[in-house]
Design an enzyme around this catalytic site. Structure first.
Site, PDB file in Angstrom:
ATOM      1  N   SER A 101       4.488  75.856  20.843  1.00 42.18           N
ATOM      2  CA  SER A 101       3.853  76.079  19.551  1.00 42.18           C
ATOM      3  C   SER A 101       4.775  76.808  18.573  1.00 42.18           C
ATOM      4  O   SER A 101       5.832  76.306  18.225  1.00 42.18           O
ATOM      5  CB  SER A 101       2.535  76.836  19.767  1.00 42.18           C
ATOM      6  OG  SER A 101       1.768  76.898  18.606  1.00 42.18           O
ATOM      7  N   ASP A 239       3.411  74.724  12.070  1.00 41.09           N
ATOM      8  CA  ASP A 239       4.200  75.385  13.103  1.00 41.09           C
ATOM      9  C   ASP A 239       4.897  74.323  13.951  1.00 41.09           C
ATOM     10  O   ASP A 239       4.857  73.136  13.641  1.00 41.09           O
ATOM     11  CB  ASP A 239       3.327  76.315  13.953  1.00 41.09           C
ATOM     12  CG  ASP A 239       2.285  75.569  14.774  1.00 41.09           C
ATOM     13  OD1 ASP A 239       1.948  74.432  14.411  1.00 41.09           O
ATOM     14  OD2 ASP A 239       1.798  76.132  15.774  1.00 41.09           O
ATOM     15  N   ASP A 241       4.498  72.769  16.738  1.00 44.78           N
ATOM     16  CA  ASP A 241       3.799  71.588  17.278  1.00 44.78           C
ATOM     17  C   ASP A 241       2.723  71.079  16.334  1.00 44.78           C
ATOM     18  O   ASP A 241       1.964  70.172  16.674  1.00 44.78           O
ATOM     19  CB  ASP A 241       3.208  71.880  18.654  1.00 44.78           C
ATOM     20  CG  ASP A 241       2.027  72.832  18.621  1.00 44.78           C
ATOM     21  OD1 ASP A 241       1.946  73.654  17.683  1.00 44.78           O
ATOM     22  OD2 ASP A 241       1.192  72.775  19.544  1.00 44.78           O
ATOM     23  N   ASP A 243      -0.111  72.104  15.135  1.00 40.73           N
ATOM     24  CA  ASP A 243      -1.555  72.229  15.308  1.00 40.73           C
ATOM     25  C   ASP A 243      -2.132  73.332  14.430  1.00 40.73           C
ATOM     26  O   ASP A 243      -3.335  73.551  14.413  1.00 40.73           O
ATOM     27  CB  ASP A 243      -1.940  72.443  16.776  1.00 40.73           C
ATOM     28  CG  ASP A 243      -1.456  73.763  17.347  1.00 40.73           C
ATOM     29  OD1 ASP A 243      -0.641  74.455  16.689  1.00 40.73           O
ATOM     30  OD2 ASP A 243      -1.871  74.106  18.477  1.00 40.73           O
TER      31      ASP A 243
END
Length: 445
Positions: A101, A239, A241, A243
């Site tokens: 992340s 960010d 990833d 999400d």
């Protein structure tokens, strides 16, 4: 059974150190394959972000799934929510994302989605942990799983995102998007361009080591500068990833996850589409709670973590929830937190209302918030239950009344007590937070 490896969002750690080693990833793929595969011909999707270590863990997980007799479709770099969507759309038994992340490149992790595109529940994660304690046994050679690469996944996800927009186009809007040199570096700008926006993209040159480095939702200075220099209507910060999403308005001011949640609640309420509580967390600003309640809508607080927000949404039959950090969940659009979908929902609200973002968030007054991290020795529980700490917090709450709130909680990742105070006036907020932090320090002696 207590958790040994799974945290609030899968397994995560420093690359090369337990649990994020090649050996563990191999065993994790096998264990997950045994639990999630279920039958001959079972198939999982494996996506990743742009970390260099993603190649290592992709290969190890693929081998583990093969040993369990599970086929692997390798998607390459894609946002976490894209893997969730594709797992459902392509009727796979599970989806796997290799990502840490918003963490630096030297961390990595593995998280799982079920066949419905939702994150795994506690029961399945505990079953995988139980299998990790068993000896690894390979299926017969003729039953080994195979692997293949899927090349059109980015295009599928782009079309999905566009389908959630709901308005005609983004024609006339100037947008800067910062993709954090992460998983959305291709698909993020493409979604906005195909909807008609004039787009400036930054954080779109990943080299395997620069993910989240001075860019993205955890480092907003570059985006703020780009918005002002480009004369943009809005900036979008993802960010690594993708999400989570934060935004910058045309004046260069941060619009955080609480404000995004308010904008989405407000527009849905105006459309008559909000008939269940909105879910935030214990860290959500008091101003969000008051603004949501002013709409005549119930506001519920979950524990920190998007999985806890999701649990509360399912419990109350809600569709809208999120965290201050930018995890925003729109269950009327998708099955998990999705930075691009959240951004598009805000852009749709701007387009529909024909108002700038700064004006849309004007109905929510953020309370000043002070957060102090206090290092501790020993058990956090003992500190939080100390009589002097309890007395001090009760006294601060009595003084603030409805004008503020307090929160003392243990960090889930570090030996810290997080002391948070919100109140109407900055000086009062800081004074109360410092007083409580001093009581926590004293309790540690």
């Amino acid at each position: 059974m207590s958790r040994k490896y799974f945290g609030t969002d899968g397994v995560r750690g420093r690359v090369g150190q337990t649990p994020m080693t090649p050996e563990f990833a191999l065993k994790l793929g096998w264990a997950a394959g045994c639990v999630l595969g279920g039958s001959a011909g079972a198939r999982v999707l494996i996506g990743k972000d742009t970390r260099r270590s993603g190649y290592l863990f992709e290969s190890a997980l693929e081998a583990g799934f093969a040993a369990a007799g599970v086929e692997s479709d390798l998607l390459g770099p894609l946002p976490t929510p894209a893997v969730a969507y594709l797992t459902r759309a392509l009727r796979a038994q599970a989806g796997v994302v290799i990502s840490a992340s918003h963490n630096p490149h030297y961390d990595n992790g593995v998280k799982f989605f079920g066949a419905d595109g939702s994150k795994l529940g506690d029961e399945l994660e505990l079953q995988i942990e139980s299998m990790l304690e068993q000896p690894m046994v390979c299926v017969a050679p003729e039953l080994l799983g195979r692997a293949k690469r899927i090349d059109d996944c980015g295009g599928r996800y782009i079309e999905f995102c566009k389908g959630t927009f709901g308005e005609r186009s983004l024609n006339g809007l100037r947008i800067v998007i910062d993709c954090a040199n992460g998983a959305a570096y291709k698909v993020g700008p493409a979604v906005l361009e195909e909807l008609g926006a004039e787009v400036k993209a930054i954080g779109v040159a990943p080299n395997g080591l620069n993910i989240n480095l001075d860019c993205g939702s955890t480092h907003l200075d570059a985006l703020k500068r780009a918005v002002l220099e480009f004369g943009a209507d809005v900036g979008i910060a993802l960010d690594g990833d993708a999400d989570r999403c934060l935004m910058i308005d045309a004046n260069g001011e941060l619009i955080d996850g609480d404000q995004i949640l308010f904008v989405l609640a407000q527009i849905r309420h105006q459309q008559g589409l909000l008939d269940a509580p909105v879910v935030g967390t214990v860290m959500s600003n008091l101003g969000l709670e008051q603004a949501i309640r002013a709409l005549g809508v119930e506001f519920i607080r979950a524990q920190v973590g998007d999985r806890h927000v999701m649990e509360q949404l399912k419990l109350v039959g809600g569709t809208l929830g999120g965290e201050t950090s930018g995890h925003t969940i729109c269950l009327d659009k998708t099955t998990t937190g999705d930075g691009m979908v959240a951004a598009l929902q805000v852009l749709a609200a701007m387009t529909r209302a024909k108002l700038p973002l700064a004006q849309l968030v004007g109905g929510m007054r953020k309370f000043p918030q002070v957060l102090i991290n206090v290092p501790i020795k020993g058990l956090a529980r003992d500190v939080l239950q100390h009589a002097d700490v309890g007395t001090a917090e009760a006294e601060v709450r009595r003084q603030l009344g409805s004008r503020g709130r307090t929160l003392l909680r243990a960090s889930g990742t570090e030996p810290l007590i997080r002391v948070m105070v919100e109140a109407q006036e900055p000086d009062e907020t800081l004074q109360a937070a410092e007083f409580l932090a001093a009581q926590v320090r004293a309790a540690c002696r």
